[in-house]
Motif scaffolding. Structure first.
Motif, PDB file in Angstrom:
ATOM      1  N   GLY A   1     -64.809  25.182  -6.967  1.00 10.74           N
ATOM      2  CA  GLY A   1     -64.511  23.766  -6.867  1.00 10.74           C
ATOM      3  C   GLY A   1     -64.502  22.998  -8.177  1.00 10.74           C
ATOM      4  O   GLY A   1     -64.192  21.804  -8.190  1.00 10.74           O
TER       5      GLY A   1
ATOM      6  N   SER B   1     -60.870  21.994  -9.046  1.00 12.22           N
ATOM      7  CA  SER B   1     -60.421  20.987  -8.074  1.00 12.22           C
ATOM      8  C   SER B   1     -61.025  19.626  -8.367  1.00 12.22           C
ATOM      9  O   SER B   1     -60.330  18.609  -8.336  1.00 12.22           O
ATOM     10  CB  SER B   1     -60.809  21.410  -6.655  1.00 12.22           C
ATOM     11  N   LYS B   2     -62.307  19.608  -8.661  1.00 11.97           N
ATOM     12  CA  LYS B   2     -62.981  18.336  -8.955  1.00 11.97           C
ATOM     13  C   LYS B   2     -62.443  17.723 -10.244  1.00 11.97           C
ATOM     14  O   LYS B   2     -62.240  16.509 -10.319  1.00 11.97           O
ATOM     15  CB  LYS B   2     -64.494  18.526  -9.054  1.00 11.97           C
TER      16      LYS B   2
ATOM     17  N   GLU C   1     -59.035  16.279  -9.434  1.00 17.30           N
ATOM     18  CA  GLU C   1     -59.194  15.038  -8.672  1.00 17.30           C
ATOM     19  C   GLU C   1     -59.530  13.874  -9.600  1.00 17.30           C
ATOM     20  O   GLU C   1     -58.978  12.778  -9.466  1.00 17.30           O
ATOM     21  CB  GLU C   1     -60.307  15.187  -7.629  1.00 17.30           C
TER      22      GLU C   1
ATOM     23  N   LEU D   1     -53.926  26.398  -7.504  1.00 16.93           N
ATOM     24  CA  LEU D   1     -54.647  25.121  -7.440  1.00 16.93           C
ATOM     25  C   LEU D   1     -53.671  23.953  -7.493  1.00 16.93           C
ATOM     26  O   LEU D   1     -53.741  23.032  -6.675  1.00 16.93           O
ATOM     27  CB  LEU D   1     -55.650  25.023  -8.594  1.00 16.93           C
ATOM     28  N   TYR D   2     -52.755  23.980  -8.438  1.00 14.55           N
ATOM     29  CA  TYR D   2     -51.833  22.864  -8.607  1.00 14.55           C
ATOM     30  C   TYR D   2     -50.952  22.674  -7.375  1.00 14.55           C
ATOM     31  O   TYR D   2     -50.741  21.553  -6.921  1.00 14.55           O
ATOM     32  CB  TYR D   2     -50.978  23.060  -9.859  1.00 14.55           C
TER      33      TYR D   2
ATOM     34  N   ARG E   1     -52.743  21.102  -4.538  1.00 17.76           N
ATOM     35  CA  ARG E   1     -53.026  19.688  -4.781  1.00 17.76           C
ATOM     36  C   ARG E   1     -51.760  18.843  -4.810  1.00 17.76           C
ATOM     37  O   ARG E   1     -51.773  17.696  -5.267  1.00 17.76           O
ATOM     38  CB  ARG E   1     -53.784  19.516  -6.096  1.00 17.76           C
TER      39      ARG E   1
END
Length: 156
Positions: A87, A90-91, A94, A121-122, A125
């Motif tokens: 994470g 991701s964090k 964000e 990941l990209y 998101r």
């Protein structure tokens, strides 16, 4: 219970921690890592910000971004290999997105080497491919890789 992950705005004084992450996060076979002088040089420019993710005092990841007018760009995002898929990335993403929106960005762009595991990941998101630079990256073995341009809408 483990210490919580914190994400803070980084400054020039945090460059050693950022470089610790940079050294581990970017495979030297691709030459994608920046050196400390490159990071410090851009950090002093208007519209540039850097974030540092830590658990206790240990640096786990960082992100470097900039904004010009209403276009933001994620220049670098790195997470130490032992902390991936927990994470941290991701964090960081964000927070970069939230900061870009707070600074007035309509879109957030990035460029990534085709085959980089961060693509997962990209895409998760909301980033989609908007361009491609053929043979942009060259590995230490001479093999070339495309650079993929990705974009997401920041202001809904």
């Amino acid at each position: 219970m483990s210490d919580p992950l914190t994400i803070e705005t980084a400054a020039a004084g945090d460059i050693a921690a950022v470089m610790t992450v940079m050294t581990e996060a970017f495979d030297p076979a691709f030459g994608e890592a920046w050196n400390a002088n490159q990071c410090l040089g851009i950090l002093g420019l208007p519209g540039v910000w850097m974030l540092l993710a830590r658990r206790a005092a240990e640096p786990l990841g960082f992100a470097l971004a900039r904004i010009v007018m209403d276009e933001a760009e994620l220049l670098l995002l790195g997470v130490r290999p032992a902390h991936r898929r927990h994470g941290v990335g991701s964090k960081l993403l964000e927070r970069v997105t939230a900061e870009a929106e707070a600074r007035g960005a309509a879109r957030l762009h990035l460029e990534v080497r085709d085959g980089n595991p961060a693509l997962e990941l990209y895409r998760a998101r909301g980033f989609s491919q908007t361009g491609c630079r053929p043979d942009y990256y060259r590995g230490a073995d001479g093999k070339s890789f495309d650079a993929l341009s990705l974009t997401t809408v920041v202001k809904k």
